[in-house]
Design a protein around this motif. Structure first.
Motif, mmCIF file in Angstrom:
data_model
loop_
_atom_site.group_PDB
_atom_site.id
_atom_site.type_symbol
_atom_site.label_atom_id
_atom_site.label_comp_id
_atom_site.label_asym_id
_atom_site.label_seq_id
_atom_site.Cartn_x
_atom_site.Cartn_y
_atom_site.Cartn_z
ATOM 1 N N GLU A 6 5.805 -6.293 -3.899
ATOM 2 C CA GLU A 6 5.637 -7.705 -3.754
ATOM 3 C C GLU A 6 3.977 -8.297 -3.271
ATOM 4 O O GLU A 6 3.489 -9.341 -4.004
ATOM 5 N N LYS A 23 1.970 -6.918 -5.593
ATOM 6 C CA LYS A 23 1.904 -8.300 -6.998
ATOM 7 C C LYS A 23 1.165 -9.202 -6.530
ATOM 8 O O LYS A 23 0.213 -9.681 -7.626
ATOM 9 N N LYS A 24 0.994 -10.050 -5.490
ATOM 10 C CA LYS A 24 1.171 -10.873 -5.030
ATOM 11 C C LYS A 24 -1.391 -10.432 -5.158
ATOM 12 O O LYS A 24 -1.937 -11.304 -5.716
ATOM 13 N N SER A 60 -2.538 -8.454 -6.918
ATOM 14 C CA SER A 60 -2.583 -8.244 -8.825
ATOM 15 C C SER A 60 -2.599 -9.751 -9.607
ATOM 16 O O SER A 60 -3.881 -10.496 -9.790
ATOM 17 N N ASN A 61 -1.475 -10.959 -8.969
ATOM 18 C CA ASN A 61 -1.326 -11.752 -9.185
ATOM 19 C C ASN A 61 -3.075 -13.340 -8.919
ATOM 20 O O ASN A 61 -3.028 -14.080 -10.398
ATOM 21 N N THR A 77 2.406 -3.669 -11.549
ATOM 22 C CA THR A 77 1.123 -5.149 -12.189
ATOM 23 C C THR A 77 1.177 -4.606 -12.927
ATOM 24 O O THR A 77 0.517 -6.113 -14.098
ATOM 25 N N LYS A 136 0.120 -3.406 -14.837
ATOM 26 C CA LYS A 136 -1.561 -3.236 -15.831
ATOM 27 C C LYS A 136 -1.989 -1.813 -14.818
ATOM 28 O O LYS A 136 -1.222 -1.247 -14.305
#
Length: 258
Positions: A68, A71-72, A74-75, A113, A115
Motif C-alpha cells: 500500500e 502504491k501511494k 506511485s499514485n 502499480t 506499471k
C-alpha cells in the motif's frame, strides 16, 4: 526567478540492509525495526508540500511487505523503479540468481502499480567492469535505464541502456555543511543535471542504531542525521526536483546527455 532543476532519487530499503553494518546484525532480522513506513510517509508529505517529484528505487522485499505504501508513492506521481529483490550486491550473485531477482522484483512492482518499472539500481552501486554482464539481464526484462555505477568510479558500460550516474547524496549530504553541498551541486550542474540520492531513514535522527557495532562505524553511519531533515527541507525550498523518468522521457534527447 526559475529555480534550478535537479533529479531526486531514493533507495527504499530496510535500514539494516546497509553493507556497512551487516556483520553486526543479529541472525534473526525479524526482531529489528524496519524503519520504512514512518520516514517515507513524512518524506512524501514534504515532497507534496513543495510539489516535488522523485524516483524511488524500491527493494522487492520492501514492496512485498508494504504494497500500500508503494502504491501511494506511485499514485502521488513519483516513479517506482527496481532496487532488486533482496539487496544482494551484483558481485555476490550468479547470473541465474540475478535473473531470478530481477524478474521477481519487476513482477512485484508491476503488480502493485500496474506499471512496468523502467529503471534499475543495484544495491551498493555494485555495477563495474566485472559485473557489467548484469546489463544484459536488464535488457532482457525491458529496463530502459540503469543507475547502478558508483558516482566516483566513472564506469562507462558499452551497451544500449543509458547509465544514470548518481552525483551526490548519502553520507556526503549528512557530513558536509549545506552551503558546501550546494556549491558542489552547482559545479556539477555546469556539465550535466545532478542526480541526488538518499535513503528516507537516513534523514532522521530517530533511525535505529546498532549499539554493539564499533564506535567509528557507528559514527560514520549516523553522523549528521540530527540535522539532515532540516537541511533536506532547505533543498526542497531552493531547487526544483524531478524523477529520472520525467527527465528522460519528457524530452527523449536527454537520453544521451546525462
Amino acid at each position: 526567478m526559475e529555480k534550478q532543476k535537479l533529479i531526486l532519487t531514493f533507495d527504499l530499503e530496510f535500514w539494516y540492509n546497509s553493507k556497512f553494518l551487516k556483520k553486526y546484525l543479529p541472525q534473526n532480522k525479524n526482531q529489528l525495526e524496519n524503519c520504512v513506513e514512518k520516514p517515507t510517509e513524512l518524506l512524501l508529505d514534504l515532497l507534496k508540500k513543495y510539489n516535488q517529484r522523485a524516483t524511488f528505487f524500491v527493494l522487492g522485499e520492501v514492496a512485498e511487505k508494504y504494497p500500500e505504501l508503494i502504491k501511494k508513492i506511485s499514485n502521488l506521481g513519483h516513479e517506482i523503479a527496481s532496487h532488486g529483490y533482496s539487496h544482494i550486491p551484483l558481485y555476490e550473485l550468479a547470473e541465474k540468481s540475478l535473473d531470478t531477482e530481477i524478474k521477481l522484483s519487476k513482477n512485484i512492482l508491476q503488480n502493485i502499480t500496474n506499471k512496468e518499472p523502467r529503471g534499475f539500481r543495484a544495491p551498493n552501486f555494485s555495477l563495474n567492469k566485472k559485473t557489467k554482464w548484469a546489463l544484459e539481464i536488464l535488457k532482457k526484462y525491458n529496463f530502459q535505464y540503469d543507475s547502478s555505477a558508483h558516482p566516483l568510479k566513472f564506469f562507462k558500460p558499452s551497451n544500449k541502456i543509458p547509465e544514470i550516474y548518481p552525483s551526490l547524496g548519502g553520507i556526503y549530504f549528512k557530513i558536509l555543511p549545506l552551503w558546501l553541498f550546494i556549491v558542489l551541486v552547482k559545479i556539477l550542474s555546469k556539465t550535466k543535471i545532478p542526480v541526488l540520492y538518499f535513503h528516507p531513514y537516513e534523514l532522521f535522527k530517530s533511525s535505529p542504531q546498532l549499539k554493539f557495532a564499533p564506535w567509528l562505524k557507528r559514527k560514520i553511519k549516523y553522523w549528521g542525521t540530527k540535522n539532515a531533515w532540516k537541511k533536506f527541507e532547505k533543498l526542497m525550498e531552493k531547487f526544483d526536483f524531478i524523477s529520472i523518468e520525467e527527465y528522460l522521457y519528457e524530452n527523449s534527447s536527454n537520453k544521451s546527455s546525462i
